[in-house]
Write a protein that holds these residues in place. Structure first.
Motif, short mmCIF file in Angstrom:
data_model
loop_
_atom_site.label_atom_id
_atom_site.label_comp_id
_atom_site.label_asym_id
_atom_site.label_seq_id
_atom_site.Cartn_x
_atom_site.Cartn_y
_atom_site.Cartn_z
N UNK A 112 0.85 -1.19 0.00
CA UNK A 112 0.00 0.00 0.00
C UNK A 112 0.89 1.24 0.00
N UNK A 113 0.79 2.02 -1.07
CA UNK A 113 1.60 3.22 -1.25
C UNK A 113 0.70 4.39 -1.66
N UNK A 114 1.07 5.58 -1.21
CA UNK A 114 0.35 6.78 -1.65
C UNK A 114 1.37 7.87 -1.95
N UNK A 115 0.92 8.88 -2.70
CA UNK A 115 1.80 9.96 -3.14
C UNK A 115 1.15 11.31 -2.90
N UNK A 116 1.95 12.24 -2.33
CA UNK A 116 1.56 13.64 -2.17
C UNK A 116 2.34 14.47 -3.19
N UNK A 117 1.81 15.63 -3.57
CA UNK A 117 2.50 16.51 -4.52
C UNK A 117 2.50 17.94 -3.99
N UNK A 118 3.61 18.63 -4.25
CA UNK A 118 3.73 20.07 -4.03
C UNK A 118 4.18 20.67 -5.36
#
Length: 188
Positions: A112-118
């Motif tokens: 289970x992986x998730x990604x945030x962006x700036x």
């Protein structure tokens, strides 16, 4: 109290060395098995060395590409450039490594992986951050390591210009995180 702290410090320092010894010991055993003609045994022992390495390593994101299509691990069509029309979808292909494995309650391992962006302007100004813009969750009977993560981004509303997209991938089965970046341009 000082002896307890010294003991904890010694333990903290020795853990990476212990993994390194375990990894090389298992790999050496695999080589011996291979030399003796036991290919299957060698592969099994080498897999256990790879498992120890995987557990010890930090989360990482390899082979980050802007793509036109991606349908599997190593199966993608890289985009010719990083210039997009306003409102055009941005598709990223990446290969995470070093993630952990949870359980799904049905006997499967769970990735289970998730990604945030700036998004950052060419002048270095942070324009906004969005959490969990992408997520992958995979149940498997095996500890899969050939995993690709395809991220479809919609950055509607960005004016024409050059931008840097800073990402942080999160392993939901551990506290591991991995930063990575890519540049894009919105055509005028």
């Amino acid at each position: 109290m000082k002896s307890i702290m010294a003991g904890l410090l010694a333990l903290a320092v020795s853990v990476p060395a212990a993994f390194a010894g375990e990894i090389s010991d298992r790999a050496a055993e695999a080589e011996k098995l291979l030399q003796s003609g036991d290919g299957a045994g060698a592969l099994e022992k080498f897999s256990s060395a790879q498992e120890a390495l995987w557990q010890a390593m930090p989360l990482g994101v390899l082979n980050v590409k802007q793509v036109d299509t991606a349908s599997g691990f190593g199966i993608y069509s890289e985009r010719a450039n990083h210039i997009y029309k306003p409102g055009e979808k941005i598709v990223l292909y990446m290969e995470p490594v070093g993630y952990g494995y949870g359980k799904d309650g049905l006997g499967n391992s769970m990735i289970a992986l998730s990604v945030d962006i700036t998004v950052v302007s060419a002048a270095g100004e942070t324009l906004g951050t969005m959490e969990k813009v992408g997520r992958v969750q995979i149940a498997s009977r095996s500890h899969n390591r050939e995993l690709f993560f395809k991220l479809d981004l919609s950055l509607d509303g960005l004016p024409a210009g050059k931008y840097r997209c800073d990402f942080v991938m999160h392993d939901e089965n551990s506290s591991k995180t991995a930063p990575f970046s890519t540049d894009i341009e919105i055509a005028g």
